[in-house]
Design an enzyme around this catalytic site. Structure first.
Site, PDB file in Angstrom:
ATOM      1  N   ASN A   9     -30.216  -8.937  45.500  1.00 45.97           N
ATOM      2  CA  ASN A   9     -29.449  -9.885  44.682  1.00 45.97           C
ATOM      3  C   ASN A   9     -28.001  -9.409  44.670  1.00 45.97           C
ATOM      4  O   ASN A   9     -27.674  -8.440  43.999  1.00 45.97           O
ATOM      5  CB  ASN A   9     -30.047  -9.904  43.261  1.00 45.97           C
ATOM      6  CG  ASN A   9     -29.222 -10.750  42.298  1.00 45.97           C
ATOM      7  OD1 ASN A   9     -28.310 -11.467  42.706  1.00 45.97           O
ATOM      8  ND2 ASN A   9     -29.552 -10.666  41.012  1.00 45.97           N
ATOM      9  N   HIS A  92     -32.939 -15.005  35.796  1.00 47.27           N
ATOM     10  CA  HIS A  92     -32.393 -13.637  35.743  1.00 47.27           C
ATOM     11  C   HIS A  92     -31.862 -13.382  34.332  1.00 47.27           C
ATOM     12  O   HIS A  92     -31.301 -14.273  33.705  1.00 47.27           O
ATOM     13  CB  HIS A  92     -31.283 -13.485  36.784  1.00 47.27           C
ATOM     14  CG  HIS A  92     -30.884 -12.054  36.962  1.00 47.27           C
ATOM     15  ND1 HIS A  92     -30.061 -11.411  36.067  1.00 47.27           N
ATOM     16  CD2 HIS A  92     -31.232 -11.138  37.894  1.00 47.27           C
ATOM     17  CE1 HIS A  92     -29.914 -10.153  36.461  1.00 47.27           C
ATOM     18  NE2 HIS A  92     -30.608  -9.959  37.559  1.00 47.27           N
ATOM     19  N   GLU A 170     -38.097  -7.443  35.472  1.00 45.32           N
ATOM     20  CA  GLU A 170     -36.817  -6.750  35.401  1.00 45.32           C
ATOM     21  C   GLU A 170     -36.499  -6.394  33.957  1.00 45.32           C
ATOM     22  O   GLU A 170     -35.911  -7.202  33.220  1.00 45.32           O
ATOM     23  CB  GLU A 170     -35.704  -7.649  35.955  1.00 45.32           C
ATOM     24  CG  GLU A 170     -35.865  -7.985  37.420  1.00 45.32           C
ATOM     25  CD  GLU A 170     -34.515  -8.187  38.096  1.00 45.32           C
ATOM     26  OE1 GLU A 170     -34.273  -7.534  39.096  1.00 45.32           O
ATOM     27  OE2 GLU A 170     -33.706  -8.979  37.592  1.00 45.32           O
TER      28      GLU A 170
HETATM   29  P1  PGA Z   1     -29.703  -3.454  39.691  1.00 46.02           P
HETATM   30  O1  PGA Z   1     -29.906  -5.030  39.463  1.00 46.02           O
HETATM   31  O2  PGA Z   1     -30.570  -3.078  40.876  1.00 46.02           O
HETATM   32  O3  PGA Z   1     -28.237  -3.296  39.987  1.00 46.02           O
HETATM   33  O4  PGA Z   1     -30.118  -2.770  38.454  1.00 46.02           O
HETATM   34  C1  PGA Z   1     -31.171  -5.619  39.608  1.00 46.02           C
HETATM   35  C2  PGA Z   1     -31.085  -7.102  39.313  1.00 46.02           C
HETATM   36  O5  PGA Z   1     -30.343  -7.491  38.412  1.00 46.02           O
HETATM   37  O6  PGA Z   1     -31.764  -7.917  39.975  1.00 46.02           O
END
Ligand code: PGA
Length: 256
Positions: A9, A92, A170
């Site tokens: 992402n 998200h 997440e």
């Molecule tokens: P990060 O983000 O790997 O920078 O923690 C993950 C995401 O928001 O999908």
């Protein structure tokens, strides 16, 4: 056996040249990987990347729940399909928190993607406050139920739920913080999500991949991906560096 899926992402990063250059490296790594690989670039670069893609898939970071019409600034799922995208991330935590997206909206977006024949990568996750109050299971299950209820009503072409829906766990406290859920913490939540998917879809729920996201790095990817219900990773910061993302892709391949 669920095919592992590693998705980067990119959030609101890269200009056009940087996006093409980074994608060329990711696409080459995807070509030799035994895992599915995708990136979610800023929407403006989607057509460039889908035109160049040999092996990696291209996802949007969001989409509209509406089919067409007076929705200034929005992108419809049919437009994403026409641009060659494989699907979109929905729900998200940055969109839930900073753009006031409710679980109902997230469910509607996921259903719109499935109806268009695209894949929804639907995110769920608790805040630190919710985890400390021992509410993680309730929070993520409620978020997932809003998605499964909406998607259950959507037409899944060919009934291929296992490719049409991907869930990403997440934890909000782990995103961009350098603080990762331990493999055991992540596996525990993935187990709860797996149970909720079975409750919603019966045996078909077992085909749905559950990704972990939140400070996944080249260093911690292999131990996370060794857990039985961690079927892949949704990677933010580390996906902007081709070398680190390549190591994470290799960790996904090692799962097969
Ligand atoms: P990060 O983000 O790997 O920078 O923690 C993950 C995401 O928001 O999908």
């Amino acid at each position: 056996m669920r095919t592992p899926l590693i998705v980067g992402n990119w959030k609101m990063n890269t200009d056009r040249d940087a996006a093409r250059a980074l994608f060329a490296e990711v696409d080459a790594a995807a070509g030799t990987a035994r895992t599915e690989v995708g990136v979610a670039p800023p929407a403006l670069w989607i057509t460039d990347l889908t035109a160049a893609a040999q092996a990696a898939r291209v996802y949007a970071q969001d989409c509209s729940a509406h089919a067409a019409g007076a929705y200034t600034g929005e992108i419809a799922t049919a437009m994403l399909r026409s641009a060659g995208a494989a699907g979109a991330i929905v729900g998200h935590s940055e969109r839930r928190a900073k753009h006031a997206e409710t679980s109902a909206v997230v469910g509607a977006k996921a259903a719109a993607l499935l109806s268009a024949g695209l894949t929804a990568i639907a995110c769920v996750g608790e805040t630190l406050e919710e985890r400390e109050a021992d509410r993680t299971r309730d929070v993520v299950t409620a978020q997932l139920r809003a998605i499964t209820a909406a998607v259950g009503a959507a037409t899944v072409p060919g009934g291929a739920l296992g490719t049409a829906l991907v869930v990403a766990y997440e934890p909000v406290w782990a995103i961009g913080t350098g603080r990762t859920a331990s493999p055991a913490q992540a596996q525990e939540v993935h187990g709860w999500l797996r149970a909720a998917l079975r409750e919603a879809f019966g045996d078909a729920g077992d085909a749905i991949r559950i990704l972990y996201g939140g400070s996944v790095t080249a260093e911690n990817a292999a131990t996370l991906l060794a857990e039985p219900d961690i079927d892949g990773a949704l990677v933010g910061g580390a996906s902007l560096k081709a070398e680190a993302f390549g190591v994470i892709i290799a960790a996904g391949s090692a799962r097969t």
